[in-house]
Design a protein around this motif. Structure first.
Motif, PDB file in Angstrom:
ATOM      1  N   SER A 444       1.207  -1.136   0.084  1.00 15.95           N
ATOM      2  CA  SER A 444      -0.047  -0.460  -0.139  1.00 15.95           C
ATOM      3  C   SER A 444       0.991   1.179  -0.340  1.00 15.95           C
ATOM      4  CB  SER A 444      -0.997   0.046   1.364  1.00 15.95           C
ATOM      5  OG  SER A 444      -1.650  -0.568   1.609  1.00 15.95           O
ATOM      6  N   GLY A 445       0.357   1.962  -0.778  1.00 12.57           N
ATOM      7  CA  GLY A 445       0.569   3.476   0.033  1.00 12.57           C
ATOM      8  C   GLY A 445       0.146   4.302   1.008  1.00 12.57           C
ATOM      9  N   ASP A 446       0.677   5.289   1.461  1.00  8.09           N
ATOM     10  CA  ASP A 446       0.422   5.507   2.852  1.00  8.09           C
ATOM     11  C   ASP A 446      -1.107   6.074   2.880  1.00  8.09           C
ATOM     12  OD1 ASP A 446       1.566   7.567   1.255  1.00  8.09           O
ATOM     13  OD2 ASP A 446       1.350   8.591   3.184  1.00  8.09           O
ATOM     14  N   TYR A 447      -1.556   6.346   1.339  1.00  3.13           N
ATOM     15  CA  TYR A 447      -3.056   6.380   1.558  1.00  3.13           C
ATOM     16  C   TYR A 447      -4.067   5.399   1.782  1.00  3.13           C
ATOM     17  CZ  TYR A 447      -6.633  10.720   0.775  1.00  3.13           C
ATOM     18  OH  TYR A 447      -8.208  11.716   0.918  1.00  3.13           O
ATOM     19  N   ASP A 448      -3.669   5.044   0.758  1.00  5.88           N
ATOM     20  CA  ASP A 448      -4.999   3.709   1.044  1.00  5.88           C
ATOM     21  C   ASP A 448      -4.342   3.065   2.107  1.00  5.88           C
ATOM     22  OD1 ASP A 448      -5.915   1.036  -0.924  1.00  5.88           O
ATOM     23  OD2 ASP A 448      -3.225   0.252  -0.508  1.00  5.88           O
ATOM     24  N   ASN A 472       5.583   4.729   2.393  1.00  7.31           N
ATOM     25  CA  ASN A 472       5.067   5.922   2.556  1.00  7.31           C
ATOM     26  C   ASN A 472       5.894   7.130   1.828  1.00  7.31           C
ATOM     27  OD1 ASN A 472       4.304   8.625   4.604  1.00  7.31           O
ATOM     28  ND2 ASN A 472       4.834   7.556   5.945  1.00  7.31           N
ATOM     29  N   ASN A 473       5.178   8.322   1.291  1.00  9.11           N
ATOM     30  CA  ASN A 473       5.847   9.236   0.176  1.00  9.11           C
ATOM     31  C   ASN A 473       5.356  10.502   1.055  1.00  9.11           C
ATOM     32  OD1 ASN A 473       3.374   9.106  -1.242  1.00  9.11           O
ATOM     33  ND2 ASN A 473       4.076   8.676  -2.135  1.00  9.11           N
ATOM     34  N   ALA A 474       4.009  10.572   1.959  1.00 10.32           N
ATOM     35  CA  ALA A 474       3.585  11.699   3.176  1.00 10.32           C
ATOM     36  C   ALA A 474       2.785  12.356   1.061  1.00 10.32           C
ATOM     37  CB  ALA A 474       4.044  12.410   3.495  1.00 10.32           C
ATOM     38  N   TYR A 475       2.098  11.596   0.317  1.00 10.74           N
ATOM     39  CA  TYR A 475       1.674  12.109  -0.125  1.00 10.74           C
ATOM     40  C   TYR A 475       0.585  11.151  -1.040  1.00 10.74           C
ATOM     41  CZ  TYR A 475       3.935  16.609  -2.469  1.00 10.74           C
ATOM     42  OH  TYR A 475       4.668  17.449  -2.328  1.00 10.74           O
ATOM     43  N   LEU A 476       0.139  12.312  -1.373  1.00 18.11           N
ATOM     44  CA  LEU A 476      -1.141  10.612  -2.816  1.00 18.11           C
ATOM     45  C   LEU A 476      -0.602  10.994  -3.650  1.00 18.11           C
ATOM     46  CD1 LEU A 476      -3.244  12.360  -0.182  1.00 18.11           C
ATOM     47  CD2 LEU A 476      -4.496  12.784  -1.943  1.00 18.11           C
ATOM     48  N   GLY A 477       0.450   9.605  -3.585  1.00 12.38           N
ATOM     49  CA  GLY A 477       1.423  10.057  -5.042  1.00 12.38           C
ATOM     50  C   GLY A 477       1.381  10.084  -6.452  1.00 12.38           C
ATOM     51  N   LEU A 478      -0.118   9.322  -6.540  1.00 12.33           N
ATOM     52  CA  LEU A 478      -0.237   9.386  -7.876  1.00 12.33           C
ATOM     53  C   LEU A 478      -1.461  10.596  -8.587  1.00 12.33           C
ATOM     54  CD1 LEU A 478      -0.345   7.724 -10.932  1.00 12.33           C
ATOM     55  CD2 LEU A 478      -2.578   7.178  -9.184  1.00 12.33           C
TER      56      LEU A 478
HETATM   57 MG   LIG Z   1       1.924   7.433  -0.873  1.00 10.96          MG
END
Ligand SMILES: [Mg+2]
Ligand SMILES: Cc1ncc(C[n+]2csc(CCOP(=O)(O)OP(=O)(O)O)c2C)c(N)n1
Length: 592
Positions: A444-448, A472-478
């Motif tokens: 998962s990304g952090d938001y998922d 975890n990039n602390a972003y809604l990266g996509l």
């Molecule tokens: Mg993220």
């Protein structure tokens, strides 16, 4: 004739249709059904923390094993609306799940009764059947039809809504003589397969696009056999990934705008003939149709007649279950081979393999903060071919498809079309229930991860161990990346200074603490060299404690991932691999 409540009838039919597990949570309006499950004792119930979670657990359960049908259960009103996302995701990916909801009593449905909502109407576009059963004597037929529809043709979900008084009503029913209805699956004729092979014989550079229909039909072995017999390279779709092992010599890579390999796209573009089996020409696979179709002949095999020609008109269409078609493809190809009629495809296959060996993306970075590519390299090292990966959406999932390796069908479990954030955790739990003996690794990304984080408690309560890699990039990266087109970085930051965890340096949520609070184990790494040891430690923790183990990897905040709008203009943001050491876990060794 036994006389029983329709709730007991429903449970008896579930049992006779092979159901052993259900995911859900009770409420007053579905209590008669829960009472019937309790009386029966043959259905293991997993208590979700959010009803949407229950619907995704059911999806994970179905997707993990051929023949499985995940069942999710909720009460009236919001429980049904919560499960709508699961029904959407299941229908979009041709996954059968049965959603059972409680409902207000029949006589009060139109009186704005407490938690009375017309869930059948809401669910109708997302299901093969959505029915509020108003007559108790229709309950057996509704369930019988539900299983028939879920298994027939293009598989998909069904919703059955049971008013409280209907569940409590008694009818005459004989469970012993109950018989599931025959399943309808159209099958290609020999003449159709011969014609497709005649067209294929004209081609110089053919490929097979292998879709999720092959996985649904449990026909990965037949696909492999057909590819080997004819020597034709295979491009799996995201839903078909694993149908041919990644280390197979005919695996040509995935194609598409995001979840794709450079060599996969190049091979599609170099081809002159595409045999699509059990696929739906998804727009993120094809990109612009002019580029995708130019100079190519298409044969499309699909179980659903209206899928033929939906996206573009193929040169020839065959309505067939993928397994039935492949069986005949193998049979006829074998005959032609012994008669010496099959074209030798060795040079073309070698050309595709050469592309695979020369067009790799770099994964080996030593940067701190960690670059995401490195995480997948470490995962390739830590997890063997038996691993089932579960993921949903985001840069994390896109990079996973670009860099991870999948070797078996149903070992890449992904909400391909709907991509609902939050899907990963509950789906992984459903996979664990379906197959407790195979290692499950969620990504998962952090938001998922934050979307349905509460479901981790389900894994802790019911001892459903798996490893959850959290990048975890602390972003809604996509979405941050796609906002570059709008020249903005707006409402996509997940970073903040956590007053309880200043050591996170602005990365916001303390996932380790939350996961521990929910009864799971969790580790955090910040340096590339720590990833491998952390994954090994996670395996130990999982074995010792029998709970989900989260491995959080703190990433650099901004890494753009390769993607584009056409197969021939995918943008690369990082250096490409030039030497073996740049992509050390790539399956086909980079040519020096
Ligand atoms: Mg993220
Ligand atoms: C329910 C829902 N809302 C919005 C989106 C759109 N969306 C796709 S990816 C994404 C961001 C995902 O962030 P994260 O999980 O941290 O993954 P990353 O891209 O950073 O790796 C969003 C908001 C979605 N897929 N589902």
């Amino acid at each position: 004739m036994p006389r029983m409540t329709t709730a007991d009838v429903a449970v008896a039919i579930l049992r006779r249709e092979g159901v052993t597990n259900a995911f859900g949570l009770p409420g007053a309006a579905i209590n008669p059904f829960y009472a019937a499950m309790r009386r029966d004792g043959g259905i293991t119930h997993t208590l979700a923390r959010h009803v949407e979670g229950a619907s995704h657990m059911a999806e994970g359960y179905t997707r993990a094993r051929a023949g499985n049908i995940g069942v999710c259960v909720g009460t009236s009103g919001p429980a049904g609306t919560d499960m709508i996302t699961g029904l959407y995701s299941a229908s979009a990916d041709s996954i059968p799940i049965l959603c059972i909801t409680g409902q207000a009593p029949v006589a009060r449905l139109h009186k704005e009764d407490f938690q009375a909502v017309d869930i059948a109407s809401i669910a109708r576009p997302l299901t093969k059947m959505a029915m509020t059963v108003l007559e108790p004597a229709q309950v057996p037929g509704a369930f019988q039809q539900a299983f028939h529809l879920m298994r027939s043709g293009r598989p998909g979900p069904v919703l059955i809504d049971l008013p409280f008084d209907v569940q409590m009503a008694e009818i005459d029913f004989d469970p012993d003589t109950y018989q599931p209805l025959p399943v309808y699956k159209p099958a290609a004729t020999r003449a159709q397969i011969e014609k497709a092979l005649d067209m294929l014989a004209q081609a110089k550079r053919p490929i097979i696009v292998a879709g999720g229909g092959i996985i649904n039909a449990d026909a990965a072995d037949l696909l492999t056999e057909f590819a080997e017999l004819t020597g034709i390279p295979v491009v799996p779709t995201l839903m078909g990934w694993g149908a041919l092992p990644d280390d197979h010599r005919l695996m040509a890579g995935m194609a598409g705008l995001q979840t794709a390999h450079r060599y996969g796209n190049a091979t599609v573009l170099a081809s002159d003939f595409v045999l699509g089996i059990g696929n739906r020409w998804a727009n993120r696979h094809t990109g612009g149709l002019a580029t995708y179709t130019a100079g190519r002949t298409f044969v499309h095999v699909d179980i659903e007649p209206t899928q033929i020609g939906r996206v573009f008109a193929p040169d020839y269409g065959i309505v067939s279950d993928a397994g039935a078609a492949l069986k005949l493809f193998v049979e006829v190809a074998r005959e032609r081979k012994s008669a010496g009629w099959l074209t030798d495809r060795t040079a073309w296959a070698q050309e595709c393999r050469q592309r695979r060996a020369t067009m790799q993306r770099r994964t080996h970075f030593d940067n701190v903060p960690i670059k995401p590519q490195r995480v997948y390299e470490e995962m390739n090292r830590a997890f063997g071919p038996e691993t089932r990966y579960v993921s949903t959406i985001g840069l994390s999932q896109i990079a996973a498809a670009q860099f991870l390796h999948v070797y078996r069908p149903r070992h890449w479990i992904n909400a391909g079309q709907a991509g609902p954030l939050g899907w990963t955790t509950p789906a992984a739990l459903g996979v664990c229930v379906a197959d407790p003996d195979t290692p499950v690794v969620a990504l998962s990304g952090d938001y998922d991860f934050q979307f349905m984080i509460e479901e981790l408690a389900v894994g802790a309560q019911f001892n459903l161990p798996y490893i959850h890699v959290l990048v975890n990039n602390a972003y809604l990266g996509l979405i941050r990346q796609s906002q570059r087109g709008f020249d903005m970085d707006y409402c996509v930051q997940l970073s903040f200074d956590n007053v309880n965890a200043p050591e996170l340096g602005g990365y916001g949520v303390d996932h380790v603490k939350v996961a521990e609070g929910l009864g799971c184990k969790a580790l955090r790494v910040t340096e590339p060299g720590e990833i491998g040891p952390a994954l090994e430690e996670a395996k130990k923790l999982m074995a010792d404690y029998r709970v989900p183990v989260v491995v959080e990897v703190i990433l650099e905040r901004v890494t753009n991932v390769s993607m584009g709008t056409e197969l021939d203009n995918v943008v690369e943001f990082e250096d490409l691999a030039e030497r073996r050491e740049d992509a050390p876990t790539a399956v086909v060794a980079l040519l020096d």
